[in-house]
Scaffold this motif. Structure first.
Motif, mmCIF file in Angstrom:
data_model
loop_
_atom_site.group_PDB
_atom_site.id
_atom_site.type_symbol
_atom_site.label_atom_id
_atom_site.label_comp_id
_atom_site.label_asym_id
_atom_site.label_seq_id
_atom_site.Cartn_x
_atom_site.Cartn_y
_atom_site.Cartn_z
ATOM 1 N N LEU A 1 1.178 -1.194 -0.171
ATOM 2 C CA LEU A 1 0.039 0.008 -0.020
ATOM 3 C C LEU A 1 0.825 1.049 0.134
ATOM 4 O O LEU A 1 0.756 2.104 -0.772
ATOM 5 C CB LEU A 1 -1.051 0.109 1.066
ATOM 6 C CG LEU A 1 -1.850 1.244 1.257
ATOM 7 C CD1 LEU A 1 -2.900 1.348 0.188
ATOM 8 C CD2 LEU A 1 -2.523 1.071 2.575
ATOM 9 N N ARG A 2 1.842 1.310 0.891
ATOM 10 C CA ARG A 2 2.812 2.539 0.839
ATOM 11 C C ARG A 2 3.651 2.700 -0.386
ATOM 12 O O ARG A 2 3.645 3.806 -0.831
ATOM 13 C CB ARG A 2 3.854 2.128 2.029
ATOM 14 C CG ARG A 2 4.563 3.446 2.142
ATOM 15 C CD ARG A 2 5.383 3.211 3.579
ATOM 16 N NE ARG A 2 6.026 4.562 3.683
ATOM 17 C CZ ARG A 2 7.245 4.642 3.961
ATOM 18 N NH1 ARG A 2 8.008 3.315 4.546
ATOM 19 N NH2 ARG A 2 8.044 5.839 4.191
ATOM 20 N N ARG A 3 3.900 1.540 -1.150
ATOM 21 C CA ARG A 3 4.790 1.478 -2.487
ATOM 22 C C ARG A 3 3.794 2.215 -3.481
ATOM 23 O O ARG A 3 4.075 3.089 -4.204
ATOM 24 C CB ARG A 3 5.111 0.217 -2.665
ATOM 25 C CG ARG A 3 5.777 0.010 -4.096
ATOM 26 C CD ARG A 3 6.338 -1.291 -4.469
ATOM 27 N NE ARG A 3 7.095 -1.279 -5.570
ATOM 28 C CZ ARG A 3 6.819 -1.584 -6.893
ATOM 29 N NH1 ARG A 3 5.515 -2.149 -6.682
ATOM 30 N NH2 ARG A 3 7.439 -1.778 -7.749
ATOM 31 N N ALA B 1 2.146 6.650 -6.773
ATOM 32 C CA ALA B 1 1.221 7.783 -7.026
ATOM 33 C C ALA B 1 1.700 9.204 -6.982
ATOM 34 O O ALA B 1 1.553 9.905 -7.638
ATOM 35 C CB ALA B 1 -0.200 7.450 -6.475
ATOM 36 N N ARG B 2 2.313 9.374 -5.874
ATOM 37 C CA ARG B 2 2.890 10.642 -5.489
ATOM 38 C C ARG B 2 4.014 11.187 -6.272
ATOM 39 O O ARG B 2 4.091 12.240 -6.852
ATOM 40 C CB ARG B 2 3.281 10.748 -3.994
ATOM 41 C CG ARG B 2 3.916 11.963 -3.402
ATOM 42 C CD ARG B 2 4.211 11.996 -1.996
ATOM 43 N NE ARG B 2 4.493 13.517 -1.594
ATOM 44 C CZ ARG B 2 5.836 13.692 -1.335
ATOM 45 N NH1 ARG B 2 6.558 12.729 -0.936
ATOM 46 N NH2 ARG B 2 5.951 14.913 -0.953
ATOM 47 N N SER B 3 4.769 10.023 -6.520
ATOM 48 C CA SER B 3 5.968 10.329 -7.604
ATOM 49 C C SER B 3 5.344 10.708 -8.868
ATOM 50 O O SER B 3 6.006 11.651 -9.504
ATOM 51 C CB SER B 3 6.781 9.037 -7.677
ATOM 52 O OG SER B 3 7.745 9.085 -8.621
ATOM 53 N N GLY B 4 4.450 9.958 -9.462
ATOM 54 C CA GLY B 4 3.868 10.403 -10.862
ATOM 55 C C GLY B 4 3.339 11.768 -10.715
ATOM 56 O O GLY B 4 3.353 12.655 -11.597
ATOM 57 N N ALA B 5 2.478 12.159 -9.762
ATOM 58 C CA ALA B 5 2.002 13.505 -9.797
ATOM 59 C C ALA B 5 2.870 14.495 -9.477
ATOM 60 O O ALA B 5 2.944 15.521 -10.149
ATOM 61 C CB ALA B 5 1.172 13.673 -8.265
#
Length: 96
Positions: free
Chosen positions: A11-13, A18-22
């Motif tokens: 889940l953390r990964r 997702a945060r990295s993509g944003a």
């Protein structure tokens, strides 16, 4: 117990991906503002390199004021300046 930790890690990964993509998308959008200054810096660097690779031409241009009479130099300088200004005005009407 191990399964819960593995699910938490997955889940953390997923959240980090997702945060990295944003963040990548945001960086790409914000980097657009730097495109023009970077292009200008590249053009200046290219011009410096071009002149540095032609030292004889640079020396000849530096010698022109010494060889020409001052009055003739001023007249030619004014003609070149006027021609450059005219060219800049004409460029506005030319397609890019």
């Amino acid at each position: 117990m191990w399964q819960d930790q593995e699910k938490d890690i997955q889940l953390r990964r997923a959240l980090l991906l997702a945060r990295s993509g944003a963040l990548r998308q945001r960086f790409g959008e914000e980097a657009q503002a730097l495109q023009r200054p970077a292009a200008l810096a590249d053009a200046v660097r290219d011009q410096v390199h071009w002149w540095a690779s032609r030292p004889l031409l640079l020396a000849a241009l530096a010698a022109v004021p010494v060889v020409m009479r001052p009055r003739r130099l001023v007249n030619w300088s004014l003609k070149l300046w006027s021609g450059w200004r005219l060219w800049r005005r004409v460029q506005r009407f030319l397609p890019h």
